[in-house]
Scaffold this motif. Structure first.
Motif, PDB file in Angstrom:
ATOM      1  N   VAL A 215       0.831  -1.210   0.000  1.00  0.00           N
ATOM      2  CA  VAL A 215       0.000   0.000   0.000  1.00  0.00           C
ATOM      3  C   VAL A 215       0.859   1.251   0.000  1.00  0.00           C
ATOM      4  N   ASP A 216       2.115   1.136   0.426  1.00  0.00           N
ATOM      5  CA  ASP A 216       3.002   2.299   0.419  1.00  0.00           C
ATOM      6  C   ASP A 216       3.314   2.765  -1.001  1.00  0.00           C
ATOM      7  N   SER A 217       3.107   1.838  -1.971  1.00  0.00           N
ATOM      8  CA  SER A 217       3.419   2.194  -3.357  1.00  0.00           C
ATOM      9  C   SER A 217       2.258   2.860  -4.065  1.00  0.00           C
ATOM     10  N   LEU A 218       1.136   3.021  -3.383  1.00  0.00           N
ATOM     11  CA  LEU A 218      -0.033   3.613  -4.039  1.00  0.00           C
ATOM     12  C   LEU A 218       0.259   5.019  -4.566  1.00  0.00           C
ATOM     13  N   ASP A 219       1.060   5.775  -3.828  1.00  0.00           N
ATOM     14  CA  ASP A 219       1.358   7.139  -4.269  1.00  0.00           C
ATOM     15  C   ASP A 219       2.119   7.158  -5.583  1.00  0.00           C
ATOM     16  N   ASP A 220       2.895   6.083  -5.829  1.00  0.00           N
ATOM     17  CA  ASP A 220       3.705   6.030  -7.039  1.00  0.00           C
ATOM     18  C   ASP A 220       3.047   5.210  -8.142  1.00  0.00           C
TER      19      ASP A 220
ATOM     20  N   ALA B 166      -8.257   5.836  -7.063  1.00  0.00           N
ATOM     21  CA  ALA B 166      -8.971   4.871  -7.892  1.00  0.00           C
ATOM     22  C   ALA B 166      -8.631   3.439  -7.523  1.00  0.00           C
ATOM     23  N   GLU B 167      -7.398   3.216  -7.063  1.00  0.00           N
ATOM     24  CA  GLU B 167      -6.975   1.855  -6.726  1.00  0.00           C
ATOM     25  C   GLU B 167      -6.911   1.713  -5.217  1.00  0.00           C
ATOM     26  N   GLY B 168      -7.609   0.719  -4.698  1.00  0.00           N
ATOM     27  CA  GLY B 168      -7.653   0.518  -3.265  1.00  0.00           C
ATOM     28  C   GLY B 168      -6.591  -0.446  -2.786  1.00  0.00           C
ATOM     29  N   GLU B 169      -6.713  -0.843  -1.527  1.00  0.00           N
ATOM     30  CA  GLU B 169      -5.807  -1.801  -0.925  1.00  0.00           C
ATOM     31  C   GLU B 169      -6.593  -3.043  -0.540  1.00  0.00           C
ATOM     32  N   VAL B 170      -5.948  -4.194  -0.618  1.00  0.00           N
ATOM     33  CA  VAL B 170      -6.631  -5.448  -0.326  1.00  0.00           C
ATOM     34  C   VAL B 170      -5.736  -6.310   0.556  1.00  0.00           C
ATOM     35  N   ALA B 171      -6.377  -7.115   1.392  1.00  0.00           N
ATOM     36  CA  ALA B 171      -5.675  -8.092   2.212  1.00  0.00           C
ATOM     37  C   ALA B 171      -5.727  -9.423   1.486  1.00  0.00           C
ATOM     38  N   ILE B 172      -4.597  -9.850   0.944  1.00  0.00           N
ATOM     39  CA  ILE B 172      -4.566 -11.111   0.209  1.00  0.00           C
ATOM     40  C   ILE B 172      -4.090 -12.266   1.086  1.00  0.00           C
ATOM     41  N   ALA B 173      -3.580 -11.946   2.289  1.00  0.00           N
ATOM     42  CA  ALA B 173      -3.149 -12.967   3.241  1.00  0.00           C
ATOM     43  C   ALA B 173      -3.850 -12.700   4.570  1.00  0.00           C
ATOM     44  N   GLY B 174      -3.455 -13.428   5.611  1.00  0.00           N
ATOM     45  CA  GLY B 174      -4.125 -13.310   6.892  1.00  0.00           C
ATOM     46  C   GLY B 174      -3.744 -12.072   7.671  1.00  0.00           C
ATOM     47  N   PRO B 175      -4.384 -11.866   8.843  1.00  0.00           N
ATOM     48  CA  PRO B 175      -4.101 -10.693   9.677  1.00  0.00           C
ATOM     49  C   PRO B 175      -2.621 -10.596  10.024  1.00  0.00           C
ATOM     50  N   GLY B 176      -2.072  -9.392   9.882  1.00  0.00           N
ATOM     51  CA  GLY B 176      -0.671  -9.175  10.171  1.00  0.00           C
ATOM     52  C   GLY B 176       0.209  -9.152   8.948  1.00  0.00           C
ATOM     53  N   ALA B 177      -0.270  -9.708   7.838  1.00  0.00           N
ATOM     54  CA  ALA B 177       0.489  -9.672   6.592  1.00  0.00           C
ATOM     55  C   ALA B 177       0.273  -8.323   5.922  1.00  0.00           C
ATOM     56  N   PRO B 178       1.237  -7.850   5.144  1.00  0.00           N
ATOM     57  CA  PRO B 178       1.090  -6.535   4.505  1.00  0.00           C
ATOM     58  C   PRO B 178      -0.040  -6.520   3.482  1.00  0.00           C
ATOM     59  N   LEU B 179      -0.671  -5.374   3.345  1.00  0.00           N
ATOM     60  CA  LEU B 179      -1.702  -5.164   2.338  1.00  0.00           C
ATOM     61  C   LEU B 179      -1.033  -4.826   1.007  1.00  0.00           C
ATOM     62  N   VAL B 180      -1.699  -5.152  -0.083  1.00  0.00           N
ATOM     63  CA  VAL B 180      -1.154  -4.848  -1.403  1.00  0.00           C
ATOM     64  C   VAL B 180      -2.174  -4.036  -2.192  1.00  0.00           C
ATOM     65  N   THR B 181      -1.719  -3.443  -3.270  1.00  0.00           N
ATOM     66  CA  THR B 181      -2.615  -2.654  -4.105  1.00  0.00           C
ATOM     67  C   THR B 181      -3.617  -3.558  -4.816  1.00  0.00           C
ATOM     68  N   GLU B 182      -4.777  -3.013  -5.072  1.00  0.00           N
ATOM     69  CA  GLU B 182      -5.920  -3.790  -5.569  1.00  0.00           C
ATOM     70  C   GLU B 182      -5.631  -4.552  -6.853  1.00  0.00           C
ATOM     71  N   PHE B 183      -4.925  -3.920  -7.785  1.00  0.00           N
ATOM     72  CA  PHE B 183      -4.719  -4.536  -9.091  1.00  0.00           C
ATOM     73  C   PHE B 183      -3.375  -5.249  -9.223  1.00  0.00           C
ATOM     74  N   ALA B 184      -2.670  -5.430  -8.113  1.00  0.00           N
ATOM     75  CA  ALA B 184      -1.362  -6.086  -8.163  1.00  0.00           C
ATOM     76  C   ALA B 184      -1.407  -7.477  -8.790  1.00  0.00           C
ATOM     77  N   PRO B 185      -2.430  -8.313  -8.499  1.00  0.00           N
ATOM     78  CA  PRO B 185      -2.410  -9.665  -9.074  1.00  0.00           C
ATOM     79  C   PRO B 185      -2.592  -9.699 -10.588  1.00  0.00           C
ATOM     80  N   LEU B 186      -3.154  -8.641 -11.189  1.00  0.00           N
ATOM     81  CA  LEU B 186      -3.531  -8.723 -12.597  1.00  0.00           C
ATOM     82  C   LEU B 186      -2.319  -8.898 -13.506  1.00  0.00           C
ATOM     83  N   GLU B 187      -1.314  -8.052 -13.325  1.00  0.00           N
ATOM     84  CA  GLU B 187      -0.159  -8.118 -14.215  1.00  0.00           C
ATOM     85  C   GLU B 187       0.690  -9.346 -13.917  1.00  0.00           C
ATOM     86  N   LEU B 188       0.758  -9.746 -12.649  1.00  0.00           N
ATOM     87  CA  LEU B 188       1.477 -10.971 -12.311  1.00  0.00           C
ATOM     88  C   LEU B 188       0.843 -12.167 -13.007  1.00  0.00           C
TER      89      LEU B 188
END
Length: 442
Positions: free
Chosen positions: A50-55, A62-84
């Motif tokens: 989520v720290d990369s949202l500014d960049d 427009a792009e939110g943050e999502v929890a893709i792992a359990g509590p305590g794991a870092p949040l990632v940007t909403e569209f991160a899985p798409l390009e991967l």
């Protein structure tokens, strides 16, 4: 016995031992590649925290943050899985699952992650452990990690399931009891209509309450037996499937219903749920004649025989609606932003699913997107001032997730023809999507 890292090429293997040495070495290489893939996923998640949202290359907010792992794991940007997913040749949903399990391993299951990286636990087993702990609190995941990591690479698939479940129960007995009381929520009865065989059959899977299962078994067994007594020459398994169909249509003229007469007569007056199937037939299939004729089932993107369609239409419950033929090569135009029904239908018929790389979501549940944005669109990147029209060459079906990614981020695409699209990811991966699937082209 150690694995030879440099075995003889397969063409030079002249003994069983040499072939075994070859396949073991290839298995080791594949296992290491899977570990490195997970490491790459962890690095990707770190770059898209989520720290990369500014960049990020998207509109502010427009792009939110999502929890893709359990509590305590870092949040990632909403569209991160798409390009991967696009880079790995998998759907966005599959990429999100893989990314979440990698993050879970790295941040909440350090012992299991270390064992995976050391090669003592295969990557697939590590991912399975991670998938099982996503819903646990941080301490719960740590407990599972402590108890499962020493044996995860030594036991079978079913045994691993039991160890994970035991660890969950031991860590949180109150939660386990609540889970036991809520076990009814796991009950389901699924018909896999998304995978239809050429013969027009589908797979059924379910988990029922024992009492309900016994009642259903009795009804199906009796229906199959009576069908045999009435002269049906099919096998017992086929008669059982026929009995289920008759029960579903409430037309089985057998005493299979134990409900009171007044309740049964009322239920038989209730119309069953309507099931709509979009079937496309050629003129030759409609006219009949010699040879095998096919019909395309749009809902499942599969083919069945024209005779099977005739069987469905012959059912007394079937309502057949014949729609006018739409020229798929036709081009319409409107000055409005809203897409007329006929134009949207042509887009869906040309492209039965979302046209994002490796996406298979149905076009009938997707948005009709303006490839080059319309002047009336309020959202989207500023662009170069060019606008598109509401016309067939500028329309394509995109599911909501990929529509938003195209609108708010640096994903772009060009429509080459009615069924061919060239996509470019934010980091410059080029992908070609057409009626045969998706191909990475650069």
């Amino acid at each position: 016995m150690a694995i030879d890292p440099n075995p003889a090429p397969l063409g030079e293997c002249d003994s069983p031992a040499a072939v075994l040495a070859f396949v073991r070495s290839r298995r080791a290489v594949a296992d290491q590649a899977e570990v490195e893939l997970l490491e790459g996923a962890v690095a990707w998640a770190s770059m898209h925290s989520v720290d990369s949202l500014d960049d990020a290359a998207c509109l502010p907010g427009a792009e939110g943050e999502v929890a893709i792992a359990g509590p305590g794991a870092p949040l990632v940007t909403e569209f991160a899985p798409l390009e991967l997913g696009a880079a790995l040749g998998m759907s966005s949903d599959a990429a999100r699952a893989m990314l979440g399990e990698a993050v879970e391993l790295a941040h909440r299951l350090p012992k299991t992650w270390a064992a995976v990286r050391a090669g003592t636990v295969p990557a697939w087993r590590g991912r399975k452990v991670a998938a099982s702990t996503l819903s646990l609190p941080f301490d719960g995941a740590a407990y599972v990690d402590q108890h499962v990591s020493p044996v995860a690479g030594k036991i079978g698939y079913a045994a691993l399931d039991r160890v994970i479940e035991e660890a969950r129960v031991r860590f949180d007995p109150d939660g386990a009891e609540e889970k036991r009381r809520a076990a009814a929520d796991r009950r389901h009865f699924d018909l896999d209509t998304g995978r239809v065989s050429f013969g027009g059959t589908v797979t059924v899977d379910g988990e029922l309450d024992l009492a309900d299962a016994l009642d259903l078994e009795g009804a199906v067994a009796r229906g199959a037996r009576v069908l045999g007594e009435l002269g049906c020459q099919e096998s017992l398994d086929v008669r059982r499937s026929l009995a289920v169909g008759e029960m579903a249509r409430r037309q089985l003229a057998l005493d299979l219903d134990t409900t009171p007469t007044e309740v049964a007569s009322l239920s038989k007056r209730c119309r069953p749920r309507q099931v709509v199937i979009h079937v496309h037939l050629t003129e030759a299939a409609i006219a009949g004649g010699d040879g095998l004729h096919l019909a395309r089932v749009e809902d499942t993107r599969s083919f069945v025989s024209a005779d099977q369609v005739k069987t469905w239409c012959a059912s007394p419950d079937a309502q057949v609606i014949v729609k006018p033929v739409i020229d798929l090569a036709g081009v319409d135009h409107t000055d409005a932003y809203e897409v007329p029904d006929r134009m949207a239908e042509r887009v869906r018929l040309n492209n039965p699913s979302c046209v994002f790389p490796w996406c298979g979501r149905s076009a009938r549940r997707a948005d009709t997107d303006h490839v080059v944005r319309h002047r009336h669109e309020r959202e989207g990147p500023p662009g170069d001032g060019e606008y598109g029209e509401t016309t067939d060459p500028n329309l394509a079906p995109l599911c909501r997730t990929h529509h938003r990614a195209k609108t708010h981020t640096a994903w772009t695409y060009t429509k080459l023809d009615e069924t061919t699209y060239l996509w470019r990811s934010p980091n410059g991966i080029h992908l070609r999507r057409d009626h045969t699937g998706t191909t990475i082209v650069g």
